[in-house]
Write an enzyme that holds these catalytic residues in place. Structure first.
Site, PDB file in Angstrom:
ATOM      1  N   ASP A 159     -10.441  21.250 -25.263  1.00 46.48           N
ATOM      2  CA  ASP A 159     -11.641  20.543 -24.789  1.00 46.48           C
ATOM      3  C   ASP A 159     -12.505  21.407 -23.863  1.00 46.48           C
ATOM      4  O   ASP A 159     -11.998  22.115 -23.000  1.00 46.48           O
ATOM      5  CB  ASP A 159     -11.270  19.256 -24.051  1.00 46.48           C
ATOM      6  CG  ASP A 159     -12.516  18.512 -23.613  1.00 46.48           C
ATOM      7  OD1 ASP A 159     -13.343  18.201 -24.475  1.00 46.48           O
ATOM      8  OD2 ASP A 159     -12.683  18.301 -22.406  1.00 46.48           O
ATOM      9  N   HIS A 239     -14.613  11.980 -26.943  1.00 43.75           N
ATOM     10  CA  HIS A 239     -15.990  11.580 -26.617  1.00 43.75           C
ATOM     11  C   HIS A 239     -16.942  11.479 -27.813  1.00 43.75           C
ATOM     12  O   HIS A 239     -17.906  12.236 -27.918  1.00 43.75           O
ATOM     13  CB  HIS A 239     -16.577  12.491 -25.539  1.00 43.75           C
ATOM     14  CG  HIS A 239     -16.272  13.966 -25.679  1.00 43.75           C
ATOM     15  ND1 HIS A 239     -16.496  14.680 -26.835  1.00 43.75           N
ATOM     16  CD2 HIS A 239     -15.762  14.847 -24.784  1.00 43.75           C
ATOM     17  CE1 HIS A 239     -16.130  15.938 -26.637  1.00 43.75           C
ATOM     18  NE2 HIS A 239     -15.683  16.068 -25.418  1.00 43.75           N
ATOM     19  N   ASP A 312     -13.862  11.261 -19.521  1.00 47.47           N
ATOM     20  CA  ASP A 312     -14.285  12.672 -19.495  1.00 47.47           C
ATOM     21  C   ASP A 312     -14.814  13.027 -18.098  1.00 47.47           C
ATOM     22  O   ASP A 312     -15.809  13.758 -17.970  1.00 47.47           O
ATOM     23  CB  ASP A 312     -15.328  12.965 -20.581  1.00 47.47           C
ATOM     24  CG  ASP A 312     -15.496  14.464 -20.850  1.00 47.47           C
ATOM     25  OD1 ASP A 312     -14.720  15.266 -20.289  1.00 47.47           O
ATOM     26  OD2 ASP A 312     -16.405  14.825 -21.615  1.00 47.47           O
ATOM     27  N   GLY A 331     -21.563  17.733 -17.628  1.00 48.95           N
ATOM     28  CA  GLY A 331     -20.493  16.849 -17.170  1.00 48.95           C
ATOM     29  C   GLY A 331     -20.921  15.893 -16.087  1.00 48.95           C
ATOM     30  O   GLY A 331     -21.846  16.158 -15.311  1.00 48.95           O
TER      31      GLY A 331
HETATM   32 ZN   LIG Z   1     -15.287  17.816 -24.393  1.00 46.36          ZN
HETATM   33 ZN   LIG Z   2     -13.840  16.924 -21.408  1.00 47.36          ZN
END
Ligand SMILES: [Zn+2]
Ligand SMILES: [Zn+2]
Length: 458
Positions: A159, A239, A312, A331
């Site tokens: 990830d 996600h 996440d 993010g």
């Molecule tokens: Zn990711």
């Molecule tokens: Zn992630």
């Protein structure tokens, strides 16, 4: 002599996976649920009962987040295991799966063991490390999957990056299929992403920003579903953000393939237009899409095509996020606000039943990673959330427990804040003091002896 905690005063007990949905009490002895609903344990003459007043809250099992970034080791200016798990506890989580893109990468047993040990020292929230698939997340050679599984890896994922190499991805999936392990893919074709920072649509174009097309996700999801079918392995898609990816997962499941998917709170309630208006805290991977994608995600969560809500949680320090859309890292944080955001925006608006939301935070993610879920049943370890579904208060990013403040929900007025959690044999208070509390019943009802012992609230 036994010592009990008797929980009274809940508006409701709710554990959809166990068929629990209604009023009643919970009795705990030695941190295990011994009676539930209308049930009562047989008390001996010397038994002690402490009464805990749930104050009209809704009690659910605690939540499990199968996708977070805790940044430790190596990124401690943005988050530590201690601050990340503290934030998660306040959000109602008992277990976190921590992604491997730390520095060093979580790609070998020493790093996995370090994460597990530091989490044990940090507090009661369990952290399960996710091993990377490739050494250093570079996508060139696979990690020692066997050794990392033995060292405690709960799943395998690159990830942050996509394991694009088809031969390696197939090899990893074949190994996972043989060993009952879980591969989680961040499905993104980085060649299609290019320099994109937000979703490719007219409003992002008008803002003069480079876009990321849905194709970057859709093609990667289709490729990985094909490989998982070939390898006869389970595949978990991280996600999910596009209507196309939802359709691909729905199709794969209709064919009987063991493909699961997760969705984040931000993808369920925000769009690219919100990102343009909101700034770099709204820049994440995959990017916030358009309303019809959001509608498809909600529908897929409601009908079970998507198994889990995962946050996440991706902390970035203010300094790193300060540079504007083009240079800020991708993010947003999310563990502390996940339930209130989704309760307020989806449940209160009538778009998602509360029981589906609770399922997608408890049994749903646990099924993906093949672990026993926290439950409201006799015999289960007590891991309880006391959710206040009535009181509203605004999100104040400065008051969150995370070390970073990159929260796209700052200022939103939300209901559904966890008032308290029972974890590790201790009541942890999150909200207003005095909401959920120990008390003495008049006449000593419920116990032979008055409450005693230290009330260890945190
Ligand atoms: Zn990711
Ligand atoms: Zn992630």
């Amino acid at each position: 002599m036994s010592s009990y905690v008797r929980i009274i005063g809940a508006a409701s007990l709710l554990d959809p996976a166990s068929g629990v949905d209604g009023p009643g009490e919970i009795w705990i002895r030695d941190d295990v649920i011994v009676a539930l609903g209308a049930g009562r344990p047989a008390l001996g003459p010397d038994d002690e009962v402490r009464v805990l007043d749930a104050a009209g809250t809704t009690i659910t099992p605690m939540f499990v987040d199968i996708h977070v970034h805790l940044r430790e080791p190596g990124g401690e200016e943005s988050e530590t295991i201690r601050t990340g798990t503290a934030a998660a506890l306040r959000g109602g989580y008992c277990t976190l799966y921590a992604m491997a893109n730390t520095a060093p990468t979580c790609d070998r047993p020493e790093v996995l063991r370090t994460v597990i040990e530091r989490a044990r020292e940090a507090g009661p929230v369990e952290v399960v490390p996710v091993s990377s698939l490739s050494v250093g997340l570079r996508g060139r050679e696979l990690v020692d999957l066997e050794a990392n599984a033995a060292a405690g890896a709960g799943a395998f994922s690159d990830d942050g990056a996509w394991l694009a190499d088809e031969r390696l991805a197939l090899e990893a999936l074949r190994w996972a299929g043989r060993n009952g392990a879980v591969v989680m893919q961040h499905c993104e074709d980085f060649e299609l992403t290019g320099s994109g920072v937000l979703h490719a649509c007219s409003c992002v174009q008008r803002a003069g920003l480079p876009g990321i097309a849905r194709d970057a996700e859709d093609r990667a999801v289709a490729r990985d579903i094909r490989l998982a079918a070939e390898a006869q392995s389970a595949l978990h898609v991280c996600h999910v953000s596009t209507a196309g990816a939802v359709a691909a997962i729905r199709g794969a499941r209709a064919e009987g393939l063991p493909v699961s998917g997760e969705v984040t709170p931000h993808h369920l309630v925000l769009t690219a237009a919100d990102a343009v208006a909101g700034g770099p805290d709204f820049k994440m991977k995959p990017p916030l899409r358009e309303q019809h994608d959001v509608d498809a995600l909600i529908e897929a969560l409601a009908d079970g095509t998507l198994d889990a809500v995962a946050t996440d949680h991706a902390p970035h320090s203010e300094a790193r996020k300060a540079g504007g859309f083009l240079t800020a890292p991708f993010g947003a944080i999310g563990v502390e606000t996940a339930f209130p955001v989704l309760f307020t925006q989806l449940v209160q608006s009538g778009r998602l039943p509360l029981r589906r939301l609770v399922h997608a935070l408890t049994a749903g993610p646990c099924r993906v990673v093949r672990r026993v879920a926290p439950r409201l049943v006799v015999g289960a370890v007590a891991q309880l959330n006391f959710l206040d579904l009535v009181t509203t208060r605004p999100v104040d990013r400065a008051a969150l427990a995370s070390r970073s403040q990159n929260c796209p929900f700052h200022g939103q007025l939300l209901a559904g804040w966890p008032a308290a959690s029972w974890l590790g044999g201790v009541l942890h208070l999150h909200g207003e003091p005095g909401c959920v509390r120990y008390r003495t019943l008049p006449g000593g009802a419920g116990g032979r002896k008055p409450p005693s012992g230290p009330l260890r609230d945190t």
